[in-house]
Design a protein around this motif. Structure first.
Motif, mmCIF file in Angstrom:
data_model
loop_
_atom_site.group_PDB
_atom_site.id
_atom_site.type_symbol
_atom_site.label_atom_id
_atom_site.label_comp_id
_atom_site.label_asym_id
_atom_site.label_seq_id
_atom_site.Cartn_x
_atom_site.Cartn_y
_atom_site.Cartn_z
ATOM 1 N N CYS A 120 -0.349 -23.923 -21.638
ATOM 2 C CA CYS A 120 0.230 -25.218 -22.027
ATOM 3 C C CYS A 120 -0.822 -26.319 -21.963
ATOM 4 N N ARG A 150 -3.629 -25.829 -24.675
ATOM 5 C CA ARG A 150 -3.177 -26.069 -26.053
ATOM 6 C C ARG A 150 -2.919 -27.554 -26.292
ATOM 7 N N SER A 182 9.123 -20.677 -23.245
ATOM 8 C CA SER A 182 7.898 -20.273 -23.935
ATOM 9 C C SER A 182 6.914 -21.423 -23.928
ATOM 10 N N TRP A 191 5.220 -22.517 -26.581
ATOM 11 C CA TRP A 191 5.446 -23.391 -27.739
ATOM 12 C C TRP A 191 6.672 -24.271 -27.546
ATOM 13 N N GLU A 208 11.805 -19.119 -31.571
ATOM 14 C CA GLU A 208 10.406 -18.976 -31.154
ATOM 15 C C GLU A 208 9.466 -18.958 -32.346
ATOM 16 N N PHE A 233 9.356 -22.534 -33.627
ATOM 17 C CA PHE A 233 8.597 -23.384 -32.694
ATOM 18 C C PHE A 233 7.095 -23.164 -32.889
ATOM 19 N N GLU A 234 6.707 -21.909 -33.026
ATOM 20 C CA GLU A 234 5.275 -21.644 -33.200
ATOM 21 C C GLU A 234 4.767 -22.270 -34.497
ATOM 22 N N ALA A 252 4.613 -26.121 -33.951
ATOM 23 C CA ALA A 252 3.546 -26.546 -33.046
ATOM 24 C C ALA A 252 2.176 -26.330 -33.675
ATOM 25 N N ARG A 253 1.974 -25.217 -34.335
ATOM 26 C CA ARG A 253 0.659 -24.959 -34.935
ATOM 27 C C ARG A 253 0.372 -25.957 -36.054
#
Lengths: 220, 220, 220, 220
Positions: free
Chosen positions: B210, B213, C110, C112, C205, C208-209, C212-213
């Motif tokens: 966390c 990132r 997680s 993310w 998930e 979210f990934e 976030a990316r």
């Protein structure tokens, strides 16, 4: 051991080494370092002249069978004719196997290695320095060490590339001790046995990921 | 249980603890936190004087055998002579085992931990604050908490590093409650048993990811 | 099925549901969404009054035993006294179980999800829009849809948080159809059975990934 | 082989192909490319007229059963009525199966593929160039090659999308040799058998990850 080969088979008697390479394949495929039938692995049976067992061409490295290997001689050709085709890059393995302390050669393709080979190509390579993990490279006993990874041009003319590698290995001014990258291609590393070469793969992949992720970090 | 050791073996009677450390190794290797024979793990058998079972040097942590461990005494030396060489960092385990509530010490090398140890080295460490996941650290009962991770200099002189860790543990002004990083090296954490120490590894790795990132996120 | 419980056990007769939750734990732990004993999972046995089977507090979610669960009633308390302590967040499960079509509630942590809960906290949540993957949320039949993920404040006062969630579920102006995040904490989602709730975890998930990316991508 | 189907079953006699698709599902789910019941896979049984075995709708791709498949004809409809519903995207499989050398079609949803499909949508696709890994695409014999990945608009009207794909396949000016992306959706690729199509999935995913990560790199 399963998959024992008959005495007349060109791979006969090498079950244990072959098992070790198959296990490398399972591990490297699961990590994403040997996907899409990329990569090739070899063990050295003799050095004068060079004799190798090397992965056959085009196999899924995550599911190698005991017969997905080829027994080749010093020109990279099968010692018996009824074997599968060996990897196109077999001559690179032969050249590396000519070194006196090399018992296993592993070639993988990872995302981080590929990106670094591209990023640092114009500089001919890059430095990895000061990491404790460097001590995993055979003979390195301190983190206080700077390790240079050369990046070679890619080509489909493997004999030419093999010759460049041979010259570099012999170059007293620019040592190449544990491995190298090929541009937008992958990593070659080696060790005195499968255990050592596999450890080098893991060490390089760790250090490549550190190096590549740092490129995306803000400068503090 | 497989791998029962004969009564005369220095590890005899500790099969269950050894199994737990082997399972840590399989998990941590699969996550990429203990690759390339890095990392070392120990369980505390006694504290007065300190007695430990610690991983032998140079083993693949994903495939530890029951005999890949060493029974050592308060100076970090094997209690019997015919044992494998223990990890070079055994004295760090001994110093941590001197604390009254420590039953297990785990040392791992992850990419995120390594990157943070480098990024925050000049500041001597970094703060992790406000995450629910912090409650996984023993004794922490709220997310509303700020946790400091010290980063020590790396050195190959382990007795010196061990002494710095001992002093820091005893320092009333700067507590070090659950773990620390070593610069470009890795994480040490501990717990009253293998379950707790392993949980701390997972908690730290989550929080490291966390934290790292976030460094790459745009500021909003 | 292994681990059959005696008739007198408070979990007797629910082996199949418990097996499904254990399998969720193995999957989510292996993905890094339930590490360090974080997360909790429940299945709904009845709604009038609410009866749940929920994970016991402090267990490793990757290695849940059949007895690592608690049978609780409408106040989130064990229906029989000799059971392990249920998760501290049990009342959140009870509130979600009050909805007529909820058969399973899954809470994960997680990286993310945690990062997004922090990044978008001041805005009270964030939009996910236009992804085919949204069709994996129950009842969504087109990618041409905008889905809002609310982010609640974190607190150790679970009854207060449970009450906020209950109010939000009943709010006709701001629907909360499939899940929510808690600030620097994790995800709650639910479904009419374990299969559906588990699918929602995977869908969230994934999204979210992606979300976030994208924050780390350059604007073109 | 487990799961042998009775002779009267519409899938009878195709156990081996079905096993191969199930194994694809396990692999792709474990990699995060087929989560949340996304993705669909098919094998071609005949081409004149087209006959396919394709995954049934709404199944967890990591745990496909032998009966989670449908035998369909040239309009994408089940050849017998008592079969599960086939994937909503079956007509895309049919169109791709019309090509003379296609024996298997695989559709996956990865984070990197999704992000690239969004990032490059306005440009209609993107180029991947110079990577050794491109040689894993059937018929490509050198890294010195530039490969274009088209990105189609997403729609819930699959017949329209199928027609666009058919036209593009037939377009002499803009070849589409190995695969394509759909906007914020996923990847379609194919091969003459399951082995080749699965290899293409791995090759594309590797190259997508390289391409996407490079976008986040600083320019040197």
């Amino acid at each position: 051991m399963s998959n024992l080969l008959p005495d007349s088979h060109p791979l006969a008697g090498h079950d244990s080494l072959i098992q070790q390479l198959r296990e490398c394949g399972r591990l490297f495929h699961s990590r994403g370092w040997s996907v899409g039938t990329s990569s090739n692995y070899s063990v050295v049976l003799g050095r004068d002249p060079v004799e190798l067992i090397v992965t056959a061409s085009g196999k899924d490295k995550g599911r190698l069978e005991s017969t997905d290997f080829v027994h080749v001689g010093p020109e990279g050709l099968p010692i018996e004719s009824d074997q599968p085709k060996s990897s196109a890059e077999t001559m690179l393995h032969v050249v590396l196997a000519e070194q006196h302390d090399v018992g296993c050669i592993l070639h993988t393709h990872s995302v981080w290695g590929t990106l670094l080979s591209e990023h640092f190509f114009d500089e001919g390579g890059f430095e990895i320095e000061g990491y404790e993990m460097l001590k995993g490279l055979e003979g390195i006993t301190t983190h206080d060490y700077s390790h240079w990874i050369p990046v070679f041009s890619n080509t489909q003319d493997i004999p030419i590339l093999a010759e460049q590698v041979r010259e570099r290995l012999a170059d007293p001014m620019e040592s190449m001790t544990h491995g190298f990258l090929i541009h937008k291609h992958g990593l070659y590393t080696w060790g005195n046995d499968v255990f050592a070469a596999r450890r080098h793969i893991e060490i390089y992949e760790f250090l490549f990921e550190c190096t590549a992720r740092k490129l995306g970090f803000p400068v503090v």
